[in-house]
Design a protein around this motif. Structure first.
Motif, short mmCIF file in Angstrom:
data_model
loop_
_atom_site.label_atom_id
_atom_site.label_comp_id
_atom_site.label_asym_id
_atom_site.label_seq_id
_atom_site.Cartn_x
_atom_site.Cartn_y
_atom_site.Cartn_z
N ALA A 125 -20.46 -47.46 31.04
CA ALA A 125 -20.92 -48.44 32.02
C ALA A 125 -21.27 -47.80 33.36
O ALA A 125 -21.95 -48.41 34.19
CB ALA A 125 -19.84 -49.51 32.24
N GLY A 133 -19.53 -58.56 37.26
CA GLY A 133 -20.31 -57.38 37.62
C GLY A 133 -21.08 -57.53 38.92
O GLY A 133 -22.12 -56.91 39.11
N THR A 191 -17.33 -51.93 36.30
CA THR A 191 -17.92 -50.60 36.43
C THR A 191 -19.44 -50.68 36.48
O THR A 191 -20.09 -49.99 37.30
CB THR A 191 -17.48 -49.70 35.26
OG1 THR A 191 -16.06 -49.53 35.32
CG2 THR A 191 -18.15 -48.34 35.32
N GLN A 192 -20.03 -51.51 35.63
CA GLN A 192 -21.49 -51.68 35.65
C GLN A 192 -21.96 -52.15 37.01
O GLN A 192 -22.94 -51.62 37.57
CB GLN A 192 -21.91 -52.69 34.59
CG GLN A 192 -21.91 -52.16 33.17
CD GLN A 192 -22.29 -53.23 32.16
OE1 GLN A 192 -22.31 -54.43 32.47
NE2 GLN A 192 -22.58 -52.81 30.93
N ARG A 248 -24.31 -49.89 39.48
CA ARG A 248 -25.62 -50.38 39.89
C ARG A 248 -25.73 -50.49 41.41
O ARG A 248 -26.77 -50.18 42.00
CB ARG A 248 -25.90 -51.74 39.24
CG ARG A 248 -26.17 -51.65 37.73
CD ARG A 248 -26.16 -53.01 37.09
NE ARG A 248 -26.39 -52.94 35.65
CZ ARG A 248 -26.12 -53.90 34.81
NH1 ARG A 248 -25.58 -55.05 35.24
NH2 ARG A 248 -26.37 -53.74 33.51
N TYR A 280 -17.66 -54.64 32.97
CA TYR A 280 -18.60 -55.30 33.87
C TYR A 280 -18.37 -54.90 35.32
O TYR A 280 -19.32 -54.77 36.10
CB TYR A 280 -18.50 -56.82 33.71
CG TYR A 280 -18.88 -57.32 32.34
CD1 TYR A 280 -19.74 -56.60 31.52
CD2 TYR A 280 -18.36 -58.51 31.84
CE1 TYR A 280 -20.08 -57.03 30.25
CE2 TYR A 280 -18.70 -58.96 30.56
CZ TYR A 280 -19.55 -58.22 29.78
OH TYR A 280 -19.88 -58.66 28.54
#
Length: 299
Positions: free
Chosen positions: A150, A53, A95-96, A100, A93
């Protein structure tokens, strides 16, 4: 209205859909920034590690849009527990991390298009489903729910977020049809199981056109089914392959054999997904290759 030239970041740019999208965007003069795992070679590459991520957010500065099509291939190999974890982590992860990164920018992209899959709906039998339908149960539906969730950081930051629930892509270069074409051309093609299961497909050309449609329309957000308007059974698709390729379709792969060879993944092949693109059609999108024979010929 589409801008004359945009800077668009694409994760999964080397995959089947991503590479076709990049070709389409660059052909129209857009600047494409690729997310890569290696050390960037120039300003058109941004370092990231999807399983962890981690994204170099600074490399996304100035992007008008971010498209995430990355993820370990669902049909690339038999599903061991370790590979299922890789499928999960590369999507959720990744995508998260991207969401972010997008949310952290002072000047955020106008849109975040995140991949998803018709696997969201699970086994549907003869029942027609669209974006209003609930998620199914099992590995793939649960993965898709978590995958879409996510992207929440980008949505919470006010970035228009779109989910592309893609069907089986009809393409020569890869995916399910990348494996089917050689078999059928060799005269070894045939239905799988009893052939009654619905396959929701989409021509690669229409997949790319739909993504670009969703990029350009500022009034569209949320989930969109990227499948042709009329799903067909595996039996009907097998017959169409035979007609277009002018090959016999005498062979049948019994369900027990598929389960032995593919393991848990056989459920995805034998399962029925009768998915229709209700919201995409309502938005005014027009398919260039809506019928299966047209999609096969286009590939």
């Amino acid at each position: 209205m589409e801008l004359e030239r945009r800077r668009i970041a694409v994760a999964g740019a080397s995959g089947l859909i991503g590479s076709a999208l990049v070709r389409s965007l660059t052909a129209d003069g857009h600047e494409v920034v690729r997310l890569v795992r290696h050390t960037p070679r120039d300003a058109q590459e941004v370092r990231w590690d999807p399983e962890r991520g981690q994204v170099d957010a600074a490399g996304l500065a100035g992007c008008d849009a971010v498209v995430n099509l990355a993820g370990a291939g669902v049909g690339d190999r038999r599903w061991s527990e370790a590979y299922k974890r890789r499928i999960h982590d590369s999507r959720v992860y990744g995508t998260q991390g991207l969401a972010r990164a997008v949310a952290s920018l002072d000047e955020r992209p106008r849109v975040f298009v995140n991949g998803s899959a018709m696997g969201f709906y699970g086994e549907t039998g003869d029942r027609v489903v669209d974006e209003r339908s609930p998620a199914g149960s099992g590995f793939l539906p649960e993965l898709c729910v978590e995958w879409e969730a996510a992207a929440e950081p980008a949505e919470a930051a006010g970035v228009r977020t779109v989910f592309t629930r893609t069907g089986l892509v009809v393409a020569r270069e890869g995916g399910a049809w990348g494996r089917l074409f050689p078999l059928f051309l060799a005269g070894l093609g045939g239905r799988m199981g009893d052939g009654r299961q619905y396959w929701s497909y989409i021509a690669l050309h229409d997949e790319v056109a739909a993504i670009r449609h969703l990029l350009d329309r500022d009034d569209l957000s949320g989930p969109f089914d990227l499948t042709a308007p009329e799903p067909l059974t595996n039996r009907e698709i097998t017959a169409a392959m035979g007609r277009v390729l002018r090959r016999p379709t005498l062979f049948t792969v019994p369900a027990p054999v598929l389960r032995t060879v593919l393991g848990e993944m056989a459920g995805d092949v034998l399962g029925s997904a009768r998915v229709v693109p209700k919201r995409l059609l309502e938005s005014g999108f027009t398919f260039a290759f809506p019928g299966i024979e047209d999609a096969i010929r286009a590939a």
